[in-house]
Write an enzyme that holds these catalytic residues in place. Structure first.
Site, PDB file in Angstrom:
ATOM      1  N   HIS A  18      -3.408   2.772  -0.768  1.00 26.48           N
ATOM      2  CA  HIS A  18      -1.965   2.619  -1.057  1.00 26.48           C
ATOM      3  C   HIS A  18      -1.336   1.866   0.106  1.00 26.48           C
ATOM      4  O   HIS A  18      -1.178   2.404   1.199  1.00 26.48           O
ATOM      5  CB  HIS A  18      -1.294   3.986  -1.222  1.00 26.48           C
ATOM      6  CG  HIS A  18       0.160   3.888  -1.597  1.00 26.48           C
ATOM      7  ND1 HIS A  18       0.673   4.540  -2.685  1.00 26.48           N
ATOM      8  CD2 HIS A  18       1.198   3.226  -1.034  1.00 26.48           C
ATOM      9  CE1 HIS A  18       1.975   4.275  -2.790  1.00 26.48           C
ATOM     10  NE2 HIS A  18       2.312   3.478  -1.786  1.00 26.48           N
ATOM     11  N   HIS A  20       1.620  -1.357   1.324  1.00 25.09           N
ATOM     12  CA  HIS A  20       2.664  -2.364   1.066  1.00 25.09           C
ATOM     13  C   HIS A  20       2.444  -3.547   1.997  1.00 25.09           C
ATOM     14  O   HIS A  20       2.487  -3.392   3.213  1.00 25.09           O
ATOM     15  CB  HIS A  20       4.061  -1.781   1.313  1.00 25.09           C
ATOM     16  CG  HIS A  20       4.385  -0.656   0.387  1.00 25.09           C
ATOM     17  ND1 HIS A  20       5.026  -0.848  -0.820  1.00 25.09           N
ATOM     18  CD2 HIS A  20       4.123   0.668   0.474  1.00 25.09           C
ATOM     19  CE1 HIS A  20       5.151   0.332  -1.430  1.00 25.09           C
ATOM     20  NE2 HIS A  20       4.611   1.263  -0.676  1.00 25.09           N
ATOM     21  N   LYS A 104       1.349   0.760 -11.364  1.00 19.51           N
ATOM     22  CA  LYS A 104       2.183   1.669 -10.570  1.00 19.51           C
ATOM     23  C   LYS A 104       3.431   2.070 -11.333  1.00 19.51           C
ATOM     24  O   LYS A 104       4.160   1.219 -11.848  1.00 19.51           O
ATOM     25  CB  LYS A 104       2.586   0.960  -9.261  1.00 19.51           C
ATOM     26  CG  LYS A 104       3.470   1.789  -8.341  1.00 19.51           C
ATOM     27  CD  LYS A 104       2.709   2.933  -7.684  1.00 19.51           C
ATOM     28  CE  LYS A 104       3.648   3.875  -6.942  1.00 19.51           C
ATOM     29  NZ  LYS A 104       3.909   3.481  -5.556  1.00 19.51           N
ATOM     30  N   HIS A 141       4.540   7.139  -8.283  1.00 15.53           N
ATOM     31  CA  HIS A 141       5.482   7.583  -7.254  1.00 15.53           C
ATOM     32  C   HIS A 141       6.100   8.839  -7.846  1.00 15.53           C
ATOM     33  O   HIS A 141       6.987   8.752  -8.694  1.00 15.53           O
ATOM     34  CB  HIS A 141       6.539   6.532  -6.935  1.00 15.53           C
ATOM     35  CG  HIS A 141       7.461   7.004  -5.841  1.00 15.53           C
ATOM     36  ND1 HIS A 141       7.428   6.488  -4.572  1.00 15.53           N
ATOM     37  CD2 HIS A 141       8.381   7.997  -5.822  1.00 15.53           C
ATOM     38  CE1 HIS A 141       8.287   7.149  -3.812  1.00 15.53           C
ATOM     39  NE2 HIS A 141       8.894   8.064  -4.551  1.00 15.53           N
ATOM     40  N   HIS A 179       0.749   9.342  -2.326  1.00 12.97           N
ATOM     41  CA  HIS A 179       1.419   9.977  -1.172  1.00 12.97           C
ATOM     42  C   HIS A 179       1.950  11.376  -1.489  1.00 12.97           C
ATOM     43  O   HIS A 179       3.150  11.613  -1.456  1.00 12.97           O
ATOM     44  CB  HIS A 179       2.534   9.088  -0.608  1.00 12.97           C
ATOM     45  CG  HIS A 179       3.412   8.399  -1.612  1.00 12.97           C
ATOM     46  ND1 HIS A 179       4.055   9.061  -2.626  1.00 12.97           N
ATOM     47  CD2 HIS A 179       3.743   7.097  -1.751  1.00 12.97           C
ATOM     48  CE1 HIS A 179       4.738   8.200  -3.332  1.00 12.97           C
ATOM     49  NE2 HIS A 179       4.569   6.998  -2.829  1.00 12.97           N
ATOM     50  N   ASP A 253       0.225   4.150   2.736  1.00 13.16           N
ATOM     51  CA  ASP A 253       1.610   3.821   2.385  1.00 13.16           C
ATOM     52  C   ASP A 253       2.290   3.084   3.530  1.00 13.16           C
ATOM     53  O   ASP A 253       3.506   3.188   3.692  1.00 13.16           O
ATOM     54  CB  ASP A 253       2.404   5.079   1.995  1.00 13.16           C
ATOM     55  CG  ASP A 253       3.647   4.744   1.183  1.00 13.16           C
ATOM     56  OD1 ASP A 253       3.781   3.586   0.732  1.00 13.16           O
ATOM     57  OD2 ASP A 253       4.497   5.634   1.019  1.00 13.16           O
ATOM     58  N   HIS A 257       9.285  -2.412   7.501  1.00 14.30           N
ATOM     59  CA  HIS A 257      10.687  -2.854   7.394  1.00 14.30           C
ATOM     60  C   HIS A 257      11.090  -3.347   8.785  1.00 14.30           C
ATOM     61  O   HIS A 257      10.641  -2.784   9.787  1.00 14.30           O
ATOM     62  CB  HIS A 257      11.607  -1.687   7.016  1.00 14.30           C
ATOM     63  CG  HIS A 257      11.416  -1.173   5.622  1.00 14.30           C
ATOM     64  ND1 HIS A 257      12.024  -1.738   4.523  1.00 14.30           N
ATOM     65  CD2 HIS A 257      10.684  -0.140   5.158  1.00 14.30           C
ATOM     66  CE1 HIS A 257      11.668  -1.059   3.438  1.00 14.30           C
ATOM     67  NE2 HIS A 257      10.855  -0.091   3.780  1.00 14.30           N
TER      68      HIS A 257
HETATM   69  O1  DOR Z   1       8.825   5.188   2.226  1.00 15.58           O
HETATM   70  C1  DOR Z   1       8.531   4.428   1.324  1.00 15.58           C
HETATM   71  N1  DOR Z   1       8.550   3.092   1.484  1.00 15.58           N
HETATM   72  N2  DOR Z   1       8.196   4.935   0.139  1.00 15.58           N
HETATM   73  C2  DOR Z   1       8.013   4.170  -0.923  1.00 15.58           C
HETATM   74  O2  DOR Z   1       7.733   4.701  -1.966  1.00 15.58           O
HETATM   75  C3  DOR Z   1       8.209   2.706  -0.851  1.00 15.58           C
HETATM   76  C4  DOR Z   1       8.006   2.223   0.506  1.00 15.58           C
HETATM   77  C5  DOR Z   1       8.516   0.810   0.693  1.00 15.58           C
HETATM   78  O3  DOR Z   1       8.232  -0.042  -0.144  1.00 15.58           O
HETATM   79  O4  DOR Z   1       9.171   0.565   1.713  1.00 15.58           O
HETATM   80 ZN    ZN Z   2       4.308   3.220  -1.223  1.00 20.15          ZN
END
Ligand code: DOR
Ligand code: ZN
Length: 352
Positions: A18, A20, A104, A141, A179, A253, A257
């Site tokens: 998992h 991103h 998803k 999710h 998660h 996960d 950011h």
């Molecule tokens: O904390 C998270 N960030 N949970 C998620 O489900 C998405 C992820 C994100 O894409 O930033």
């Molecule tokens: Zn995620």
């Protein structure tokens, strides 16, 4: 090899079930941190706009492959973002072509970039039916989104109100609860006898509970969704991860950011752990006296669930007497991304 090395652990090259990766400049900055240490990763489709069709997935996979540093043996496993307009034929064709690994489910509004998610599950029955027939995993999710449901209860409510009814309607559907954060989720997976249910667990949910985020000041870099829960739940996750139960496997996960959007009056959800996830896990498993169980959790059980071979390549973790410095933020253009720091001594690192 450093002089203060006390121990090493060599395991099959791990996978991240998992992840991103984002897109563009951010993707190019974060991808090397995963590609260096992991052989495969299930890549989340919550881009803006989302990865909705096989053509979107193909284009995104191409962009990822171009950004893999040379010399890294890394395979992105692509997912589609389930919407109320997902076409079962398009999905099946992508699955048959080996392009799409899973789908998803984001309940609309549950998390970052989930606005295009599913509002009414009955509207995706035709897609789910096809997935159940073809063995295409649904990755959830698992949080309800109703305003009246407390954020700490949203996962447990999802199991009772959404997931269990869905699985009863489609008994052959394969599901990964992504998660998981609660003892209820651990119990639900542990109690399942179908062989069609798995769960991923993140590094931060194994190392932290909500006190770490909220006591002695608010730590925005620990804010993610599903949100950290109380210590009792953390304990249940740790027991599951260190139990050698094949239904529980690593999904970091890792969700980058920019730092200024985390350290913000309305900070975004997501913990960026790709650079040090394995080091943190080695420490966590050592502290739980379960270092011998790490290999199953990070290198074997996820592959088993997805019907993929365990990697033939090897990765070595090494323990250093002196704790290692937490990783510096990474630079993405003129922005930075803060790396997960559990604020405790980490003695492990991946051998370079
Ligand atoms: O904390 C998270 N960030 N949970 C998620 O489900 C998405 C992820 C994100 O894409 O930033
Ligand atoms: Zn995620």
């Amino acid at each position: 090899m450093s002089a203060d090395l006390t121990q090493t652990l060599t395991i099959p090259r791990p996978d991240d079930w998992h992840l991103h990766l984002r897109d563009g400049e951010m993707m190019r900055a974060v991808l090397p941190h995963t590609a260096r240490n992991f052989g495969r990763a299930i890549v989340m489709p919550n881009l803006v706009p989302p990865v909705r069709t096989a053509a979107d997935a193909q284009a995104y996979a191409d962009r990822i492959r171009e950004a893999i540093p040379s010399g890294c043996d890394f395979t992105p496993l692509m997912t589609l973002y389930l919407t109320e307009t997902t076409d079962p034929d398009d999905l099946e064709a992508g699955f048959d072509a080996g392009l799409i690994t899973a789908v998803k489910l984001y309940p609309a509004g549950a998390t970052t970039n989930s606005d295009a998610g599913v509002r009414d599950l009955t509207r995706v029955d035709a897609v789910i039916e096809r997935m159940a027939a073809r063995g295409i995993p649904l990755l959830t999710h698992g949080e309800v989104t109703h305003a009246e449901v407390d954020i700490f209860d949203r996962e447990a409510r999802f199991i009772d109100d959404v997931l269990d009814p869905l699985r009863q309607r489609f008994p052959t559907l394969r599901v990964v609860m992504e998660h998981v954060t609660t003892e209820q989720a651990v119990a639900y997976v542990s109690g399942d006898q179908s062989g069609r249910l798995g769960a991923t667990i993140t590094v931060q949910h194994l190392m932290l509970n909500r006190n770490h985020m909220l006591v002695e000041g608010l730590r925005p870099h620990y804010y993610c969704l599903p949100v950290l829960k109380r210590a009792r739940h953390q304990d249940a996750l740790l027991r599951a991860a260190t139990s050698s139960d094949q239904r529980f496997f690593l999904g970091t996960d890792s969700a980058p950011h920019p730092t200024h959007l985390k350290e913000n009056a309305c900070g975004c959800a997501g913990v960026f752990s790709a650079p040090n996830a394995l080091a943190c896990l080695a420490q966590t498993f050592e502290d739980a006296d379960a270092l011998d169980r790490l290999e199953g959790f990070v290198s074997r059980f996820g592959a088993g669930f997805y019907g993929l071979p365990v990697s033939e390549a090897r990765l070595t973790l090494e323990r250093c007497e002196a704790p290692l410095r937490p990783p510096d933020p990474i630079q993405v253009g003129d922005r930075s991304v803060t790396v997960f720091d559990p604020l405790r001594p980490i003695h492990w690192r991946v051998r370079p």
